[in-house]
Write an enzyme that holds these catalytic residues in place. Structure first.
Site, PDB file in Angstrom:
ATOM      1  N   ILE A 131       0.850  -1.209   0.000  1.00  8.68           N
ATOM      2  CA  ILE A 131       0.000   0.000   0.000  1.00  8.68           C
ATOM      3  C   ILE A 131       0.878   1.248   0.000  1.00  8.68           C
ATOM      4  O   ILE A 131       1.735   1.396   0.863  1.00  8.68           O
ATOM      5  CB  ILE A 131      -0.883   0.067   1.267  1.00  8.68           C
ATOM      6  CG1 ILE A 131      -1.675  -1.212   1.447  1.00  8.68           C
ATOM      7  CG2 ILE A 131      -1.806   1.275   1.228  1.00  8.68           C
ATOM      8  CD1 ILE A 131      -2.408  -1.280   2.780  1.00  8.68           C
ATOM      9  N   GLY A 182       3.288 -16.826   3.313  1.00  7.16           N
ATOM     10  CA  GLY A 182       4.393 -15.858   3.378  1.00  7.16           C
ATOM     11  C   GLY A 182       4.011 -14.547   4.023  1.00  7.16           C
ATOM     12  O   GLY A 182       4.675 -13.534   3.822  1.00  7.16           O
ATOM     13  N   LYS A 200       5.087  -0.623  12.997  1.00  9.43           N
ATOM     14  CA  LYS A 200       4.532   0.150  11.871  1.00  9.43           C
ATOM     15  C   LYS A 200       3.870   1.433  12.380  1.00  9.43           C
ATOM     16  O   LYS A 200       3.970   2.488  11.747  1.00  9.43           O
ATOM     17  CB  LYS A 200       3.540  -0.718  11.101  1.00  9.43           C
ATOM     18  CG  LYS A 200       4.236  -1.874  10.379  1.00  9.43           C
ATOM     19  CD  LYS A 200       3.246  -2.903   9.908  1.00  9.43           C
ATOM     20  CE  LYS A 200       3.922  -4.020   9.129  1.00  9.43           C
ATOM     21  NZ  LYS A 200       3.038  -5.187   8.953  1.00  9.43           N
TER      22      LYS A 200
HETATM   23  N1  HSE Z   1       4.087 -10.098   9.111  1.00 10.40           N
HETATM   24  C1  HSE Z   1       3.713  -8.879   8.496  1.00 10.40           C
HETATM   25  C2  HSE Z   1       2.199  -8.838   8.392  1.00 10.40           C
HETATM   26  C3  HSE Z   1       4.343  -8.779   7.156  1.00 10.40           C
HETATM   27  O1  HSE Z   1       1.569  -9.884   8.531  1.00 10.40           O
HETATM   28  O2  HSE Z   1       1.631  -7.770   8.223  1.00 10.40           O
HETATM   29  C4  HSE Z   1       4.206  -7.449   6.474  1.00 10.40           C
HETATM   30  O3  HSE Z   1       4.840  -6.430   7.169  1.00 10.40           O
END
Ligand code: HSE
Length: 411
Positions: A131, A182, A200
């Site tokens: 994003i 992943g 974040k």
């Molecule tokens: N593990 C993180 C998530 C990966 O699931 O958002 C992306 O930053």
């Protein structure tokens, strides 16, 4: 122009493949005759991999090669990612990173190092996967005073919550699926316990409010304590449970920042309907009002998309510095989340529900009780109350044992 990738995991290998797949278009957009991936740094071996011949084990090969102008750091974690990124910047190379821990903990230092060495340090992929949110926040919304950033910042936990609620899938199976796709961190505890969302939020808050916010300044709760009963109570209230991060500017110039599961009203909030691996980030500015950024928050190619965009940006601006900066943080900048005034949802065990209701109404006038789902349990929503005081009061109520406390989101 030559490139290097540090770390050949999910994101690093996705970046290599995307650079190869759209090679001509990427070079054209970077305004370069060619953008050649010359090195991949990793301690592992990759027999049979199409990029096997590029793998080196020693960062010195990259640092000593003057043709390598841009380095993508996709190792993850703090060490050696920080030392390598710093060394590359000091060697005058621009660095792009998908590593939220690195930016949340060392962002200020790395941005300073980029400035001192006339290089760029970009990190679009560190928040929200594919994003676009870092650039819009720091450039397109630059005219605004930002009062709030809030969002679903972790794809893995949103995927798990969606599977648990919509498909009644057990937690462990949903987590396994997220790992297979992943999405999850190497240590999925970072997702489940809220640390990834916290990092974040630190990055968004630094960009929105102008000073570094450190992970230990953000109260962080994960989703592990949630039960199907919580989801059912939330549903009765017309809400979905989401793991949200929220940073808010206070009138005195400080901010508060917290990460935790919250009840999000379906009728009022766009965030309530964000499912699966999708993330959504709401930014509230004084001129623009609310804007929401939505998309895939994790996964190999969504994240590689942002890494490669940063590579292109660096390649196009070799002699110019991109505007990403914030000031050093400090303890006086972030007020404890306990000072927030919020509505709280509480699920508690109780011995005598009538006596419990009376005690709860004394402590929380106007509290609304939910139809309970089992004997010995009580659930209610408070009127707006000071977070810390409410938690303190709940800890001292005879015959009542709070099992889950969640904020009710008002955005
Ligand atoms: N593990 C993180 C998530 C990966 O699931 O958002 C992306 O930053």
């Amino acid at each position: 122009m030559d490139l290097a990738i540090l770390g050949y995991g999910v994101v690093g290998s996705g970046t290599a493949r995307l650079l190869e797949k759209n090679r001509a278009r990427i070079a054209e957009r970077a305004m370069q005759a060619s953008l050649r991936l010359k090195y991949i740094l990793d301690i592992r071996e990759f027999p049979g991999d199409p990029f096997e011949a590029l793998v080196v084990r020693d960062i010195g090969a990259i640092l000593g090669d003057p043709d390598v102008a841009v380095v993508a750091e996709t190792i993850g974690g703090l060490h050696p990612a920080f030392e390598y990124a710093l060394a590359c910047l000091r060697a005058g190379k621009s660095v792009v990173s998908s590593n939220k821990e690195l930016v949340a903990v060392k962002g200020y230092e790395l941005l300073q190092a980029a400035k001192e060495n006339n290089a760029n340090f970009l990190f679009e992929a560190s928040v929200g996967g594919g994003i676009p949110v870092i650039r819009p926040l720091s450039q397109c919304l630059a005219a605004n005073e930002i009062s709030e950033v809030a969002g679903i910042l972790n794809g893995t936990t949103n995927f798990i919550l969606t599977r648990m609620i919509e498909d009644a899938m057990p937690f462990d199976r949903a987590l396994r699926m997220a790992q297979e796709r992943g999405y999850a961190e190497r240590d999925p505890g970072a997702d489940v316990e809220g640390h990834d969302a916290c990092r974040k939020l630190c990055i968004l808050a630094a960009l929105a409010f102008g000073r570094h916010v450190y992970p230990e300044q953000v109260r962080t709760e994960g989703i592990a304590g949630l039960t199907p009963e919580d989801a059912a109570y939330a549903d009765k209230l017309g809400c979905n449970i989401k793991l949200l991060g929220r940073g808010k500017r206070l009138p005195d110039g400080r901010i508060t920042a917290a990460v935790g599961p919250m009840l999000v009203p379906r009728a009022k909030s766009l965030l309530a309907c964000v499912s699966d691996v999708y993330n959504a980030i709401l930014i509230r500015g004084d001129a623009v009002d609310d804007v929401v950024f939505y998309g895939k928050g994790a996964g190999q190619f969504p994240t590689a998309s942002a890494v490669v965009a940063d590579i292109i940006d660096c390649a196009r601006h070799m002699d110019k510095r991109r505007f990403f900066e914030w000031e050093q943080g400090g303890p006086e900048f972030v007020a404890p989340a306990e000072e927030d005034v919020v509505k709280l949802y509480v699920r508690a065990d109780c011995e005598d529900s009538l006596a419990a209701q009376k005690a709860i109404l004394r402590a929380f006038p106007g509290a609304a009780f939910l139809e309970t789902q089992g004997a010995g349990e009580i659930a209610f929503v408070t009127m707006p109350t000071r977070d810390g005081g409410a938690r303190e009061a709940l800890g001292h109520m005879p015959g009542i044992e709070a099992r889950m406390i969640m904020r009710v989101a008002e955005f």
